[in-house]
Design an enzyme around this catalytic site. Structure first.
Site, short mmCIF file in Angstrom:
data_model
loop_
_atom_site.label_atom_id
_atom_site.label_comp_id
_atom_site.label_asym_id
_atom_site.label_seq_id
_atom_site.Cartn_x
_atom_site.Cartn_y
_atom_site.Cartn_z
N TYR A 118 -0.40 -32.88 -22.46
CA TYR A 118 -1.20 -32.49 -21.30
C TYR A 118 -0.38 -32.80 -20.05
CZ TYR A 118 -4.66 -32.68 -17.57
OH TYR A 118 -5.32 -32.47 -16.39
N GLU A 206 -2.84 -27.27 -13.83
CA GLU A 206 -3.16 -27.95 -15.09
C GLU A 206 -2.62 -27.13 -16.25
OE1 GLU A 206 -6.96 -30.31 -16.62
OE2 GLU A 206 -7.24 -28.14 -16.83
#
Length: 398
Positions: A118, A206
């Site tokens: 991530y 993101e």
């Protein structure tokens, strides 16, 4: 302003970020042609069909499917296009899918196992600088990771006066457990990602997941980008990426009228001048036993036109049982606003819900007199507690 995954990936690619290649399509036939083109360009035999909506969790809602041949690409596209996709971020009403992204399969076998990470970049307002957040737990909801295993969250703050430094990118890659060629690729990926974040005036990037492929490439499999609305005046090419089909129709209409409007789920509409006053007004509505139906800021120069536009937008919400107009007369005089309210009311015609107008500031008493002598079903108030009581009475409270 949010943009679609396919737009975000093309944006990142332009700054040197390696991405999972894909082609967007709006019909099953176009999806089939996209798969054929993608196969010829990348050699991929399997394809991922991904619904394009402004929400995360698409896979959980059935909006991301793996196709193992061209026929499946067309069939899965037919299933996803036009569906009302419900995810944890769309709410129970879901969002209609107008486009799909046909993407290459990047989870191919090789010398080393694939690994998901991530990574995001956003502004840390408390420290007044960008922060890169990373985790070895890619592909999962980062909120769950932060709650259940906070030790797996890595943060690196960037001094905007000097920018991202080599040692910081290397530190992040090391803490993600990478080595060799994958380590070098991750460092390049982080630098390219930060460059894109800065150059586009974004408020958030993101990437979940960032994938280490079996041959040690680092690439963005997904991409969520939020652009800073306040900077769109100098990012005209990015502003053209706006997809109003993904936005609430009332918010689009308000934007066209120069109003700041956010729809909420309550029963009392509110119209104010100033964001701080709007927050206080929503508190007053809650204290009165109601729930705010919207955030609506008409700005410091409220006039008949803006008030009328605000009225029309609020009245299109069937849940609204009363409207509270709360204006502080600093830049604008209260009597001018009161005349605007009366004029707008007459233009709209029959309004069947109570309207409470609270005016405070310059010429507040004159404004209240205009409201009280208008002959319309509009109640005036000067004190906040009076406005709160009027709201309570309007929605059936005691």
């Amino acid at each position: 302003m949010n943009i679609h995954e396919y737009q975000a990936k093309e944006l990142l690619k332009g700054f040197g970020v390696r991405i999972q290649e894909g082609i967007v399509a709006s019909t099953p036939q176009a999806a089939l042609e996209a798969a054929r083109q993608l196969s010829a360009e990348t050699g991929t035999k399997w394809f991922v069909v991904k619904a394009q909506i402004h929400a995360g969790g698409r896979g959980k809602g059935g909006g991301v499917k793996l196709a193992k041949n061209l026929d499946q690409v067309q069939e899965l596209s037919k299933q996803i296009l036009g569906m009302q996709l419900i995810t944890p971020q769309t709410g129970p009403e879901g969002k209609k899918v107008h486009k799909v992204l046909i993407a290459q399969d990047v989870y191919y076998p090789g010398e080393s196992p694939t690994k998901e990470f991530y990574m995001s970049i956003l502004l840390d307002r408390a420290k007044a600088c960008p922060v890169i957040i990373a985790s070895t737990e890619g592909g999962m909801d980062i909120e769950e990771v932060a709650h259940n295993t906070p030790e797996k969250i890595i943060k690196e703050w960037i001094d905007p006066s000097v920018g991202l430094q080599q040692f910081q990118a290397r530190k992040l890659a090391f803490e993600l457990g990478l080595e060799g060629e994958a380590f070098k690729e991750m460092v390049k990926f982080i630098f390219a990602l930060y460059k894109a974040y800065n150059a586009t005036d974004s408020s958030m990037f993101e990437i979940n997941p960032v994938l280490k492929t079996s041959d040690n490439k680092i690439l963005a499999v997904d991409a969520k980008v939020n652009l800073d609305d306040n900077a769109l005046y100098r990012q005209k090419a990015l502003a053209e990426m706006r997809d109003i089909n993904e936005e609430d129709p009332l918010e689009v209409e308000a934007s066209a009228s120069g109003l700041n409007y956010v729809k909420l789920d309550g029963n009392v509409g509110c119209m104010v001048n100033g964001a701080g006053l709007a927050m206080a007004t929503m508190d007053i509505i809650k204290i009165s036993g109601g729930e705010p139906a919207n955030f609506l800021d008409v700005g410091g120069g409220a006039n008949a036109q803006t008030v009328e536009a605000g009225f029309r937008i609020i009245l299109k919400d069937p849940n609204v049982k009363a409207i509270l107009i709360n204006i502080f007369g600093g830049i604008v005089r209260c009597d001018r606003v009161a005349n605007g309210v009366v004029e707008a009311y007459k233009k709209i015609g029959q309004i069947n819900i109570p309207i409470i107008v609270r005016l405070q500031g310059t010429n507040a008493e004159e404004g209240a007199k205009v409201i009280n002598e208008s002959g319309l079903k509009v109640v005036s108030a000067i004190l906040l507690k009076d406005a709160a009581q009027r709201v309570k009475e309007a929605i059936g409270g005691k």
